[in-house]
Design a protein around this motif. Structure first.
Motif, PDB file in Angstrom:
ATOM      1  N   ASP A   1      -3.696   0.079  -2.640  1.00 25.43           N
ATOM      2  CA  ASP A   1      -4.473   1.132  -1.980  1.00 25.43           C
ATOM      3  C   ASP A   1      -3.575   2.284  -1.555  1.00 25.43           C
ATOM      4  O   ASP A   1      -2.384   2.115  -1.316  1.00 25.43           O
ATOM      5  N   GLU A   2      -4.192   3.459  -1.437  1.00 25.54           N
ATOM      6  CA  GLU A   2      -3.527   4.619  -0.865  1.00 25.54           C
ATOM      7  C   GLU A   2      -4.117   4.845   0.525  1.00 25.54           C
ATOM      8  O   GLU A   2      -5.327   5.004   0.674  1.00 25.54           O
ATOM      9  N   LEU A   3      -3.254   4.846   1.529  1.00 23.12           N
ATOM     10  CA  LEU A   3      -3.672   5.040   2.906  1.00 23.12           C
ATOM     11  C   LEU A   3      -3.013   6.299   3.432  1.00 23.12           C
ATOM     12  O   LEU A   3      -1.791   6.413   3.430  1.00 23.12           O
TER      13      LEU A   3
ATOM     14  N   LEU B   1      -8.740   6.062   3.313  1.00 25.14           N
ATOM     15  CA  LEU B   1      -8.393   4.969   2.408  1.00 25.14           C
ATOM     16  C   LEU B   1      -8.896   5.343   1.023  1.00 25.14           C
ATOM     17  O   LEU B   1     -10.105   5.557   0.836  1.00 25.14           O
ATOM     18  N   ASN B   2      -7.966   5.472   0.093  1.00 25.49           N
ATOM     19  CA  ASN B   2      -8.303   5.900  -1.268  1.00 25.49           C
ATOM     20  C   ASN B   2      -9.132   7.180  -1.260  1.00 25.49           C
ATOM     21  O   ASN B   2     -10.146   7.306  -1.930  1.00 25.49           O
TER      22      ASN B   2
ATOM     23  N   SER C   1       6.013   3.427   0.748  1.00 24.68           N
ATOM     24  CA  SER C   1       5.287   2.190   0.479  1.00 24.68           C
ATOM     25  C   SER C   1       5.447   1.264   1.671  1.00 24.68           C
ATOM     26  O   SER C   1       6.466   1.294   2.359  1.00 24.68           O
TER      27      SER C   1
ATOM     28  N   LEU D   1      -7.461  -3.436   3.816  1.00 25.07           N
ATOM     29  CA  LEU D   1      -6.643  -2.896   2.743  1.00 25.07           C
ATOM     30  C   LEU D   1      -6.508  -3.902   1.610  1.00 25.07           C
ATOM     31  O   LEU D   1      -6.568  -5.112   1.828  1.00 25.07           O
TER      32      LEU D   1
ATOM     33  N   VAL E   1       0.854  -1.186   0.000  1.00 20.42           N
ATOM     34  CA  VAL E   1       0.000   0.000   0.000  1.00 20.42           C
ATOM     35  C   VAL E   1       0.890   1.236   0.000  1.00 20.42           C
ATOM     36  O   VAL E   1       2.019   1.207   0.487  1.00 20.42           O
ATOM     37  N   LYS E   2       0.372   2.299  -0.583  1.00 17.01           N
ATOM     38  CA  LYS E   2       1.095   3.566  -0.605  1.00 17.01           C
ATOM     39  C   LYS E   2       0.613   4.408   0.569  1.00 17.01           C
ATOM     40  O   LYS E   2      -0.588   4.629   0.721  1.00 17.01           O
TER      41      LYS E   2
ATOM     42  N   ASP F   1      -4.153  -4.593  -2.210  1.00 19.23           N
ATOM     43  CA  ASP F   1      -2.928  -4.245  -2.900  1.00 19.23           C
ATOM     44  C   ASP F   1      -3.134  -2.988  -3.746  1.00 19.23           C
ATOM     45  O   ASP F   1      -4.130  -2.874  -4.458  1.00 19.23           O
TER      46      ASP F   1
END
Length: 83
Positions: free
Chosen positions: A72-74, A57-58, A20, A68, A3-4, A70
């Protein structure tokens, strides 16, 4: 999965723009925070459980129980107040 992470406001000042993070499948927002806390140092200080930290989240506000996936932006940020 990876996740980013993005950090905002005072968290960005301490931890930078983002990074990351590799986590096991089925991890939650709380799991990500715990993984960062386990690093110690600035991560443990900035994200300590005694500090109120919000998550998105996103780009949507979420609970720490959110799962989460794979890619995803957190994002983590302190609570915002205004006047």
């Amino acid at each position: 999965m990876t996740v980013k992470l993005r950090f905002f406001a005072s968290l960005r000042e301490k931890l930078g723009d983002g990074e990351s993070l590799a986590l096991p499948e089925g991890s939650s927002v709380a799991s990500a925070r715990e993984a960062l806390l386990a690093r110690g140092g600035l991560h443990a200080e900035a994200l300590a459980s005694s500090r109120t930290v919000r998550a998105a989240l996103n780009q949507k506000m979420c609970a720490e129980s959110a799962l989460l996936s794979d890619g995803d932006e957190l994002a983590f940020f302190p609570p915002v107040t205004g006047g």
